[in-house]
Motif scaffolding. Structure first.
Motif, mmCIF file in Angstrom:
data_model
loop_
_atom_site.group_PDB
_atom_site.id
_atom_site.type_symbol
_atom_site.label_atom_id
_atom_site.label_comp_id
_atom_site.label_asym_id
_atom_site.label_seq_id
_atom_site.Cartn_x
_atom_site.Cartn_y
_atom_site.Cartn_z
ATOM 1 N N GLY A 50 1.017 -1.097 -0.060
ATOM 2 C CA GLY A 50 -0.112 0.125 -0.140
ATOM 3 C C GLY A 50 0.851 1.275 -0.075
ATOM 4 O O GLY A 50 2.074 1.055 0.035
ATOM 5 N N THR A 77 -3.867 3.433 1.376
ATOM 6 C CA THR A 77 -4.510 3.231 0.262
ATOM 7 C C THR A 77 -3.999 1.948 -0.346
ATOM 8 O O THR A 77 -2.723 1.739 -0.595
ATOM 9 N N ARG A 78 -4.810 1.059 -0.527
ATOM 10 C CA ARG A 78 -4.484 -0.308 -1.291
ATOM 11 C C ARG A 78 -5.299 -0.607 -2.319
ATOM 12 O O ARG A 78 -6.737 0.019 -2.290
ATOM 13 N N ALA A 80 -1.542 -0.777 -3.658
ATOM 14 C CA ALA A 80 -0.561 0.434 -4.202
ATOM 15 C C ALA A 80 -0.608 0.551 -5.802
ATOM 16 O O ALA A 80 -0.501 -0.687 -6.457
#
Length: 200
Positions: A50, A77-78, A80
């Motif tokens: 991420g 946030t995933r 990435a």
């Protein structure tokens, strides 16, 4: 002659990252210390799982007193957005533009972090000496596109603009030659003025 073809040629190899368990305050400190806006988050095997950014930190849950105890894994946030080290520079540039990103983690074939590439890194190709660009265009045209000895092509590069002239065995090849020259890293524009084939 230095050739800048892939992301690996322009990326920054020294990368600051955090692991999944890095705490909120530690992430903030690393961002501040290294003056970056985002950090790759790594698993134990070095794979990028991420990215945690300033925006992720600002959007942390506000309804709990434990927000500042959150970890990178909870904030990131995933998946990435990454690019492989052998990707072409235009590929990375298009990905950045499409996703509105300033930096991309660079990974190997196993997804492990090997570097980071920024918009500024991608612009390095336009700092190549005109002489290097011209030499690469000549090699591409005279040794890969046109049968040896069947054409007389002159290449001059000024401020990244490639000027091509001379004679080609078939003027229908001009478009192919111009497009090929335009793929050479560092070329800003291509201008051509070829003549008809020279009679035997």
């Amino acid at each position: 002659m230095k050739r800048l073809r892939s992301v690996e040629d322009v990326m920054t190899h020294a990368v600051i990252s955090v692991d999944r368990g890095t705490a909120f305050k530690d992430i903030v400190e690393v961002l501040r210390m290294w003056n970056v806006s985002a950090l790759p988050v790594l698993a134990q095997d070095g794979q990028v799982v991420g990215v945690v950014s300033e925006a992720d930190l600002l959007l942390k849950p506000q309804s709990t007193d434990t927000a500042h105890a959150a970890t990178a894994e909870q904030l990131m946030t995933r998946p990435a957005v990454t690019v492989t080290k052998d990707a072409t520079i235009p590929t990375a540039a298009r990905l950045m533009a499409r996703r509105h990103l300033k930096r991309l983690p660079v990974v190997d074939g196993e997804g492990r972090l090997v570097g980071v590439v920024s918009r500024g890194d991608l612009l390095k190709v336009f700092l190549r000496p005109d002489e290097d660009i011209g030499a690469e265009i000549r090699e591409l045209i005279m040794y890969k596109l046109i049968p040896h000895g069947s054409a007389e092509v002159h290449v001059h590069v000024s401020n990244g603009i490639a000027y091509l002239n001379g004679s080609l065995p078939d003027l229908a090849m001009e478009d192919v030659v111009v497009r090929a020259a335009g793929t050479v890293p560092g070329v800003v524009d291509v201008k051509s003025d070829f003549t008809a084939p020279v009679s035997a």
